[in-house]
Motif scaffolding. Sequence first.
Motif, mmCIF file in Angstrom:
data_model
loop_
_atom_site.group_PDB
_atom_site.id
_atom_site.type_symbol
_atom_site.label_atom_id
_atom_site.label_comp_id
_atom_site.label_asym_id
_atom_site.label_seq_id
_atom_site.Cartn_x
_atom_site.Cartn_y
_atom_site.Cartn_z
ATOM 1 N N ALA A 436 0.842 -1.209 0.000
ATOM 2 C CA ALA A 436 0.000 0.000 0.000
ATOM 3 C C ALA A 436 0.874 1.256 0.000
ATOM 4 O O ALA A 436 0.601 2.229 -0.723
ATOM 5 N N GLU A 437 1.945 1.209 0.797
ATOM 6 C CA GLU A 437 2.862 2.356 0.849
ATOM 7 C C GLU A 437 3.555 2.552 -0.497
ATOM 8 O O GLU A 437 3.736 3.679 -0.963
ATOM 9 N N LEU A 438 3.938 1.440 -1.129
ATOM 10 C CA LEU A 438 4.612 1.509 -2.434
ATOM 11 C C LEU A 438 3.686 2.103 -3.493
ATOM 12 O O LEU A 438 4.097 2.967 -4.273
ATOM 13 N N TYR A 439 2.436 1.649 -3.525
ATOM 14 C CA TYR A 439 1.483 2.167 -4.518
ATOM 15 C C TYR A 439 1.270 3.668 -4.323
ATOM 16 O O TYR A 439 1.177 4.430 -5.287
ATOM 17 N N ASN A 440 1.192 4.074 -3.068
ATOM 18 C CA ASN A 440 1.034 5.495 -2.767
ATOM 19 C C ASN A 440 2.256 6.284 -3.236
ATOM 20 O O ASN A 440 2.130 7.339 -3.871
ATOM 21 N N THR A 441 3.451 5.750 -2.950
ATOM 22 C CA THR A 441 4.695 6.423 -3.333
ATOM 23 C C THR A 441 4.790 6.568 -4.850
ATOM 24 O O THR A 441 5.140 7.630 -5.369
ATOM 25 N N ILE A 442 4.467 5.487 -5.569
ATOM 26 C CA ILE A 442 4.576 5.513 -7.032
ATOM 27 C C ILE A 442 3.493 6.404 -7.647
ATOM 28 O O ILE A 442 3.781 7.230 -8.530
ATOM 29 N N GLY A 443 2.256 6.246 -7.181
ATOM 30 C CA GLY A 443 1.157 7.037 -7.743
ATOM 31 C C GLY A 443 1.355 8.526 -7.539
ATOM 32 O O GLY A 443 1.199 9.325 -8.480
ATOM 33 N N MET A 444 1.731 8.916 -6.323
ATOM 34 C CA MET A 444 1.949 10.336 -6.037
ATOM 35 C C MET A 444 3.214 10.839 -6.738
ATOM 36 O O MET A 444 3.259 11.982 -7.212
ATOM 37 N N GLY A 445 4.235 9.987 -6.808
ATOM 38 C CA GLY A 445 5.460 10.365 -7.520
ATOM 39 C C GLY A 445 5.192 10.607 -8.994
ATOM 40 O O GLY A 445 5.722 11.553 -9.596
ATOM 41 N N ALA A 446 4.348 9.760 -9.583
ATOM 42 C CA ALA A 446 3.999 9.904 -11.006
ATOM 43 C C ALA A 446 3.279 11.227 -11.247
ATOM 44 O O ALA A 446 3.606 11.979 -12.175
ATOM 45 N N LEU A 447 2.306 11.510 -10.399
ATOM 46 C CA LEU A 447 1.528 12.745 -10.528
ATOM 47 C C LEU A 447 2.421 13.976 -10.372
ATOM 48 O O LEU A 447 2.419 14.892 -11.211
ATOM 49 N N LYS A 448 3.204 13.994 -9.309
ATOM 50 C CA LYS A 448 4.029 15.166 -9.017
ATOM 51 C C LYS A 448 5.087 15.387 -10.094
ATOM 52 O O LYS A 448 5.287 16.514 -10.574
ATOM 53 N N TYR A 449 5.775 14.312 -10.487
ATOM 54 C CA TYR A 449 6.854 14.485 -11.453
ATOM 55 C C TYR A 449 6.313 14.988 -12.785
ATOM 56 O O TYR A 449 6.896 15.874 -13.410
ATOM 57 N N PHE A 450 5.187 14.417 -13.223
ATOM 58 C CA PHE A 450 4.626 14.805 -14.513
ATOM 59 C C PHE A 450 4.271 16.291 -14.534
ATOM 60 O O PHE A 450 4.472 16.982 -15.539
ATOM 61 N N GLY A 472 9.496 5.382 -19.118
ATOM 62 C CA GLY A 472 9.476 6.678 -19.802
ATOM 63 C C GLY A 472 10.104 7.792 -18.992
ATOM 64 O O GLY A 472 10.800 7.561 -17.996
ATOM 65 N N HIS A 473 9.857 9.023 -19.443
ATOM 66 C CA HIS A 473 10.349 10.221 -18.754
ATOM 67 C C HIS A 473 9.379 10.522 -17.613
ATOM 68 O O HIS A 473 8.582 11.455 -17.679
ATOM 69 N N THR A 474 9.458 9.689 -16.574
ATOM 70 C CA THR A 474 8.447 9.712 -15.511
ATOM 71 C C THR A 474 9.067 9.609 -14.125
ATOM 72 O O THR A 474 10.225 9.191 -13.977
ATOM 73 N N GLY A 475 8.238 9.924 -13.133
ATOM 74 C CA GLY A 475 8.650 9.741 -11.741
ATOM 75 C C GLY A 475 8.943 8.290 -11.408
ATOM 76 O O GLY A 475 9.981 7.986 -10.789
ATOM 77 N N PRO A 476 8.058 7.335 -11.788
ATOM 78 C CA PRO A 476 8.323 5.924 -11.472
ATOM 79 C C PRO A 476 9.644 5.397 -12.052
ATOM 80 O O PRO A 476 10.298 4.572 -11.418
ATOM 81 N N PHE A 477 10.049 5.876 -13.234
ATOM 82 C CA PHE A 477 11.336 5.452 -13.795
ATOM 83 C C PHE A 477 12.480 5.883 -12.872
ATOM 84 O O PHE A 477 13.411 5.106 -12.598
ATOM 85 N N ILE A 478 12.406 7.108 -12.375
ATOM 86 C CA ILE A 478 13.463 7.619 -11.486
ATOM 87 C C ILE A 478 13.410 6.888 -10.147
ATOM 88 O O ILE A 478 14.454 6.512 -9.584
ATOM 89 N N GLN A 479 12.197 6.666 -9.645
ATOM 90 C CA GLN A 479 12.035 5.930 -8.382
ATOM 91 C C GLN A 479 12.594 4.510 -8.508
ATOM 92 O O GLN A 479 13.273 4.008 -7.600
ATOM 93 N N TYR A 480 12.317 3.858 -9.623
ATOM 94 C CA TYR A 480 12.799 2.497 -9.848
ATOM 95 C C TYR A 480 14.328 2.473 -9.922
ATOM 96 O O TYR A 480 14.978 1.557 -9.403
ATOM 97 N N THR A 481 14.909 3.496 -10.551
ATOM 98 C CA THR A 481 16.374 3.589 -10.626
ATOM 99 C C THR A 481 16.970 3.700 -9.230
ATOM 100 O O THR A 481 17.970 3.050 -8.910
ATOM 101 N N HIS A 482 16.357 4.518 -8.382
ATOM 102 C CA HIS A 482 16.851 4.665 -7.008
ATOM 103 C C HIS A 482 16.785 3.327 -6.274
ATOM 104 O O HIS A 482 17.740 2.935 -5.577
ATOM 105 N N ALA A 483 15.653 2.633 -6.425
ATOM 106 C CA ALA A 483 15.504 1.327 -5.757
ATOM 107 C C ALA A 483 16.548 0.337 -6.273
ATOM 108 O O ALA A 483 17.091 -0.462 -5.509
ATOM 109 N N ARG A 484 16.825 0.405 -7.573
ATOM 110 C CA ARG A 484 17.848 -0.474 -8.163
ATOM 111 C C ARG A 484 19.222 -0.210 -7.528
ATOM 112 O O ARG A 484 19.940 -1.147 -7.177
#
Length: 593
Positions: A436-450, A472-484
């Motif tokens: 639930a925390e992850l979905y919130n982080t990704i969803g809000m990150g996507a909205l804010k970054y865009f 893509g050129h998105t928040g989730p791509f950057i978030q995923y890179t950080h997690a990687r």
Amino acid sequence: MATSIQQTLIEQTVRAVKELYNAEIPASQITLQETRKEFEGQITIVTFPVTRFSKKSPEQTGTEIGEYVQRNIAEISGFNIIKGFLNISLADGYWIELLNNTLLRVDYGQFPSNGKRLMVEYSSPNTNKPLHLGHIRNNLLGYSVAEILKAYGYDVVKANLVNDRGIHICKSMLAWQKFGNGETPESANLKGDHLVGKYYVIFDKEYKKEIEGLVAAGKTEEEAKKNAPLIKDAQEMLQKWEAGDEEVVGLWKTMNTWVYAGFEKTYSQLGVDFDKYYYESNTYLLGKDIIQEGLDSGVFFKKEDNSVWIDLSDEGLDQKLVLRGDGTSVYITQDLGTAQLKYDEFGMNESIYVVGNEQDYHFKVLFLILKKLGKSWAEGLFHLSYGMVDLPSGKMKSREGTVVDADDLMAEMIETAQTRTEELGKTEGLTEEAKAELYNTIGMGALKYFLLKVDPKKRLLFDPNESVDFQGHTGPFIQYTHARIKSVLRKAAYASGSAAIPSVLSVFERDLIQSLANYPAIIQASATEFSPAQLANYVYDVAKLYNKFYHEETILKAEDPDVKAFRLNLSATAAKVISESMRMLGIAVPEQM
């Protein structure tokens, strides 16, 4: 790019012109830029300005300057000429030392206090309805600009001027009184701002019915609008409020309390906060002293009906009303007073108003009047004007069919993030709470970054599905890179970096170091231009470069211990820059995905 090597290059180029061509060229005329990716090199010197001294072709001039600076700067390993551009290559040792001695420092990217105070005013909601998509862009811009300016060394005050009075507020109050049957947020199971917004809509519907009835009875539409019983009752309620009527003020306080509780939930979900709240109910009478001050100094003048004006025709504008003939305020009156109040309370050097571009003219006039009144602080005022946000038709639900509600949009973004994340199988091993925390982080990150990656001045089309693309050129791509990166560091049991010196650098390592070295300059540019978009696009470039490096180079299985340690240090620095950049944008980055 680190400033020391740039400064050295500028100094040596000035000396080269002196020694080679016996001429003086100001350092300000030496232009440096990053070398374009299709050419070899990292720093480019533009040689066109030097040709007037050399009397030679740009290519010949570039060759002579290149040979001179290479002789005199040990870090230069080579150069090439492309027309009027001298592309400088820096030796591996320069980049290795830069990572070890600068980028790995605990305080890398931190700016000392500049001793200046700055206010960012954003959000400015009306208490008759919930926040909507336009408010989301406003809040994200205001919050992010404030965080970037903090990082750049300002003492920042985040302010919110709440529009909590006026005829629009009375419309909601009156509709609740007539049609509400004592309904509360608890009894309706609705957030308070949604409940009050519901009655604002009910007022509008009932008002339109009354207008139609009066028009059918022979009134003109204009007469019907003025004489409909509901609008007359609302106007009477406003007069009672201004006179301090106990019952009306009590209802006003109750309904505003509902709204504020609702706003706080929205702000919390959005991740924004404020240091100071101003309320129009406390500020709407301000400004009359300033009007008198302007009359006494001749900045304002009175017309026959006693109304007070300022003539701005010399500045290409028109005459502007600043006080009505009956002594009542207009918007500019209270804005003048509120500006003075804010300065009196906080004494800030600069003040930024985050308001949509439909108010461009208003702020031009406001700032000009304050300057004419001789307010020393008026030079530090800035209107951060931003464009509208559009949605692809039919993509998002809208409670009233016209405006996309902020709470609905955020809920739908989190839902979309959940669907996309589960499709990609990125939740293995996570508890339900962690998911639930992850979905919130990704969803809000996507909205804010865009919303933040686009220059504030531009109108933008927000596509919810595109924003949650992991590639893509998105928040989730950057978030995923950080997690990687964090995954790599965990597997290596990485603690903290001590200097490591590999014998040679790959182009992927060097490109990543070069990008990370730009971090302080990007903070500076984003702060001075009040543009989160610069930081947003920069952090995306860092993430892209890290992924190239990750795919092309072995990290955990590198045979040479120095190479492995160096690459882990580089990974840790990239994670820190990504995390801090995203934090300034108000976006959380997960440790694992």
